[in-house]
Write a protein that holds these residues in place. Structure first.
Motif, PDB file in Angstrom:
ATOM      1  N   ARG B   4     -34.829  11.976   1.569  1.00  0.00           N
ATOM      2  CA  ARG B   4     -36.091  11.615   0.940  1.00  0.00           C
ATOM      3  C   ARG B   4     -35.908  10.363   0.080  1.00  0.00           C
ATOM      4  N   ARG B   5     -36.899   9.470   0.140  1.00  0.00           N
ATOM      5  CA  ARG B   5     -36.798   8.250  -0.666  1.00  0.00           C
ATOM      6  C   ARG B   5     -37.124   8.567  -2.116  1.00  0.00           C
ATOM      7  N   ASP B   6     -36.378   7.979  -3.043  1.00  0.00           N
ATOM      8  CA  ASP B   6     -36.772   8.145  -4.445  1.00  0.00           C
ATOM      9  C   ASP B   6     -37.622   6.941  -4.853  1.00  0.00           C
ATOM     10  N   ARG B   7     -38.009   6.917  -6.128  1.00  0.00           N
ATOM     11  CA  ARG B   7     -38.945   5.861  -6.575  1.00  0.00           C
ATOM     12  C   ARG B   7     -38.395   4.458  -6.365  1.00  0.00           C
ATOM     13  N   ILE B   8     -37.066   4.308  -6.615  1.00  0.00           N
ATOM     14  CA  ILE B   8     -36.453   2.984  -6.435  1.00  0.00           C
ATOM     15  C   ILE B   8     -36.632   2.527  -4.985  1.00  0.00           C
ATOM     16  N   ASP B   9     -36.358   3.452  -4.029  1.00  0.00           N
ATOM     17  CA  ASP B   9     -36.475   3.101  -2.611  1.00  0.00           C
ATOM     18  C   ASP B   9     -37.903   2.701  -2.263  1.00  0.00           C
ATOM     19  N   VAL B  10     -38.868   3.510  -2.771  1.00  0.00           N
ATOM     20  CA  VAL B  10     -40.277   3.246  -2.443  1.00  0.00           C
ATOM     21  C   VAL B  10     -40.711   1.886  -3.010  1.00  0.00           C
ATOM     22  N   ILE B  11     -40.385   1.659  -4.289  1.00  0.00           N
ATOM     23  CA  ILE B  11     -40.769   0.381  -4.927  1.00  0.00           C
ATOM     24  C   ILE B  11     -40.089  -0.781  -4.196  1.00  0.00           C
ATOM     25  N   TYR B  12     -38.815  -0.578  -3.840  1.00  0.00           N
ATOM     26  CA  TYR B  12     -38.075  -1.618  -3.134  1.00  0.00           C
ATOM     27  C   TYR B  12     -38.736  -1.910  -1.786  1.00  0.00           C
ATOM     28  N   ASP B  13     -39.117  -0.838  -1.074  1.00  0.00           N
ATOM     29  CA  ASP B  13     -39.758  -1.022   0.230  1.00  0.00           C
ATOM     30  C   ASP B  13     -41.084  -1.776   0.096  1.00  0.00           C
ATOM     31  N   ILE B  14     -41.858  -1.452  -0.941  1.00  0.00           N
ATOM     32  CA  ILE B  14     -43.146  -2.135  -1.157  1.00  0.00           C
ATOM     33  C   ILE B  14     -42.907  -3.627  -1.414  1.00  0.00           C
ATOM     34  N   SER B  16     -40.211  -5.490  -0.915  1.00  0.00           N
ATOM     35  CA  SER B  16     -39.569  -6.268   0.153  1.00  0.00           C
ATOM     36  C   SER B  16     -40.536  -6.496   1.314  1.00  0.00           C
ATOM     37  N   ALA B  17     -41.489  -5.544   1.521  1.00  0.00           N
ATOM     38  CA  ALA B  17     -42.504  -5.752   2.568  1.00  0.00           C
ATOM     39  C   ALA B  17     -43.374  -6.957   2.204  1.00  0.00           C
ATOM     40  N   ILE B  18     -43.742  -7.075   0.923  1.00  0.00           N
ATOM     41  CA  ILE B  18     -44.557  -8.224   0.489  1.00  0.00           C
ATOM     42  C   ILE B  18     -43.751  -9.521   0.648  1.00  0.00           C
ATOM     43  N   GLU B  19     -42.473  -9.437   0.234  1.00  0.00           N
ATOM     44  CA  GLU B  19     -41.609 -10.632   0.294  1.00  0.00           C
ATOM     45  C   GLU B  19     -41.442 -11.116   1.739  1.00  0.00           C
ATOM     46  N   LYS B  20     -41.241 -10.154   2.640  1.00  0.00           N
ATOM     47  CA  LYS B  20     -41.021 -10.509   4.058  1.00  0.00           C
ATOM     48  C   LYS B  20     -42.248 -11.167   4.685  1.00  0.00           C
ATOM     49  N   GLU B  21     -43.421 -10.835   4.140  1.00  0.00           N
ATOM     50  CA  GLU B  21     -44.667 -11.406   4.681  1.00  0.00           C
ATOM     51  C   GLU B  21     -45.002 -12.742   4.011  1.00  0.00           C
ATOM     52  N   GLY B  22     -44.052 -13.278   3.294  1.00  0.00           N
ATOM     53  CA  GLY B  22     -44.240 -14.596   2.680  1.00  0.00           C
ATOM     54  C   GLY B  22     -44.824 -14.553   1.280  1.00  0.00           C
ATOM     55  N   GLY B  23     -44.769 -13.399   0.628  1.00  0.00           N
ATOM     56  CA  GLY B  23     -45.207 -13.316  -0.775  1.00  0.00           C
ATOM     57  C   GLY B  23     -46.552 -12.661  -0.964  1.00  0.00           C
ATOM     58  N   GLN B  24     -47.328 -12.496   0.093  1.00  0.00           N
ATOM     59  CA  GLN B  24     -48.592 -11.754  -0.023  1.00  0.00           C
ATOM     60  C   GLN B  24     -48.909 -11.017   1.276  1.00  0.00           C
ATOM     61  N   ILE B  25     -49.621  -9.891   1.110  1.00  0.00           N
ATOM     62  CA  ILE B  25     -49.842  -9.004   2.266  1.00  0.00           C
ATOM     63  C   ILE B  25     -51.173  -8.267   2.098  1.00  0.00           C
ATOM     64  N   LYS B  26     -51.788  -7.895   3.203  1.00  0.00           N
ATOM     65  CA  LYS B  26     -53.027  -7.112   3.137  1.00  0.00           C
ATOM     66  C   LYS B  26     -52.661  -5.654   2.808  1.00  0.00           C
ATOM     67  N   PRO B  27     -53.508  -4.976   2.019  1.00  0.00           N
ATOM     68  CA  PRO B  27     -53.177  -3.600   1.611  1.00  0.00           C
ATOM     69  C   PRO B  27     -52.906  -2.651   2.785  1.00  0.00           C
ATOM     70  N   THR B  28     -53.684  -2.752   3.846  1.00  0.00           N
ATOM     71  CA  THR B  28     -53.477  -1.834   4.982  1.00  0.00           C
ATOM     72  C   THR B  28     -52.134  -2.084   5.672  1.00  0.00           C
ATOM     73  N   ARG B  29     -51.786  -3.351   5.758  1.00  0.00           N
ATOM     74  CA  ARG B  29     -50.484  -3.705   6.375  1.00  0.00           C
ATOM     75  C   ARG B  29     -49.334  -3.224   5.491  1.00  0.00           C
ATOM     76  N   LEU B  30     -49.543  -3.356   4.196  1.00  0.00           N
ATOM     77  CA  LEU B  30     -48.510  -2.898   3.251  1.00  0.00           C
ATOM     78  C   LEU B  30     -48.298  -1.382   3.376  1.00  0.00           C
ATOM     79  N   SER B  34     -44.706  -0.088   4.349  1.00  0.00           N
ATOM     80  CA  SER B  34     -43.894   0.670   3.387  1.00  0.00           C
ATOM     81  C   SER B  34     -43.928   2.174   3.670  1.00  0.00           C
ATOM     82  N   ASN B  35     -44.604   2.545   4.751  1.00  0.00           N
ATOM     83  CA  ASN B  35     -44.626   3.936   5.189  1.00  0.00           C
ATOM     84  C   ASN B  35     -45.088   4.907   4.092  1.00  0.00           C
ATOM     85  N   LEU B  36     -46.265   4.601   3.521  1.00  0.00           N
ATOM     86  CA  LEU B  36     -46.795   5.429   2.439  1.00  0.00           C
ATOM     87  C   LEU B  36     -48.216   5.892   2.759  1.00  0.00           C
ATOM     88  N   SER B  37     -48.607   7.021   2.146  1.00  0.00           N
ATOM     89  CA  SER B  37     -49.985   7.471   2.296  1.00  0.00           C
ATOM     90  C   SER B  37     -50.861   6.578   1.418  1.00  0.00           C
TER      91      SER B  37
END
Lengths: 226, 90
Positions: B4-14, B16-30, B34-37
């Motif tokens: 199970r991911r802990d908070r650090i993993d979840v925040i990191y995933d969020i 890094s997903a924004i970073e990988k998309e060039g610094g900004q991302i649409k909420p649905t894509r995020l 980041s594999n979140l509800s």
């Protein structure tokens, strides 16, 4: 009959300096672990921080008891009357035994905590049983000092095997450094076990510990500054 | 099985997903990246916005989530923490 002093006379005080260094390193790691816990709210990280805090606290107790024995008792021996010296030695003996008891108990508990954290799966009953065994081995180590070092060596051995598995899974320099640090701490226990052969093994053990904790510090600095 | 991911993993995933998309991302894509509800992502987004790590940008009816300068420093700090924990097998 327990031995009061394990260190050679020329090493008095030097070991205390070494141990102040260990306290600082373990406090630093504990603080960093707590910082991580504050963010993650993961209990594993809290126990990791507590384990290093316990190691730091245990060394503080060792420093205080050794300081009392090395400096107070022997200063009194030189200037005091014979009867006063004996009574002071008796008091210091009690302080030494209780101080060392806390040191041994906290150290074993801390490394056992680290072992539990790396192995992950365990029931509460196992933990209570092992804490009881740690308490028993600490009590008996007052009569035979090597029991403490044997117990600690066994825990450290299993901890090192898990760290080795962790290293093997995906090799990295920091994983190797942590493994090496704990191997050094394990080696120190073997040196402490054979102090009865020559007091110089105490120095060897302290040097192994110094190398081990220095590697932990180096790993912390390397990881946190990258 | 993945743990199970802990908070650090979840925040990191969020982040890094924004970073990988060039610094900004649409909420649905995020949410997908980041594999979140929806509920969990909303709570993390609110928390990270309050920290000043990310910000919401609205342009021509489109909403984006962007990483701030503090966010870039924060993700680098998270990387160090993850590496440190990993070295102990945690």
């Amino acid at each position: 009959m327990f031995r009061l002093i394990f260190s050679p006379k020329w090493f008095y005080g030097i070991d205390i300096i070494f141990e102040i260094f260990f306290v600082l390193i373990t406090l630093l790691i504990s603080f960093y672990g707590y910082k991580i816990y504050n963010l993650s709210r993961n209990k594993e990280h809290k126990y990791f921080s507590i384990s290093f805090l316990l190691i730091a606290t245990s060394f503080i107790f060792k420093i205080l008891t050794n300081f009392d024995i090395y400096f107070n008792v022997f200063r009194t021996l030189r200037i005091g009357f014979h009867t006063i010296v004996l009574s002071y030695l008796y008091n210091s003996g009690i302080l030494y035994v209780s101080g060392l008891f806390i040191y041994k108990f906290l150290t074993t508990l801390a490394f056992f905590g680290l072992f539990l954290l790396t192995t992950k799966k365990h029931s509460k009953n196992d933990i209570y049983l092992i804490i009881y065994l740690i308490l028993i081995s600490t009590i008996f180590s007052s009569f035979a000092y090597y029991i403490f070092h044997i117990t600690l060596a066994i825990i450290l051995f299993f901890l090192c095997t898990h760290l080795y598995d962790n290293y093997k899974k995906r090799k990295s320099a920091s994983k190797f450094l942590v493994l090496l640090a704990f191997l050094m701490i394990l080696a120190s226990q073997f040196a402490f076990m054979i102090i009865f052969l020559a007091m110089e093994f105490y120095v060897v053990g302290e040097i192994f510990l110094l190398i081990g904790y220095f590697i932990l510090l180096y790993n912390y600095l390397m990881v946190s500054r990258k | 099985m993945k743990s199970r991911r802990d908070r650090i993993d979840v925040i990191y995933d969020i982040l890094s997903a924004i970073e990988k998309e060039g610094g900004q991302i649409k909420p649905t894509r995020l949410m997908y990246k980041s594999n979140l509800s929806h509920k969990l992502m909303k709570s993390h987004i609110q928390n990270l916005t309050e920290r000043g790590v990310i910000e919401e940008i609205t342009t021509k009816k489109k909403k984006y989530i962007a990483i701030t300068e503090d966010g870039k420093k924060f993700i680098s700090e998270l990387r160090k923490m993850k590496r440190f924990l990993d070295s102990f097998g945690l």
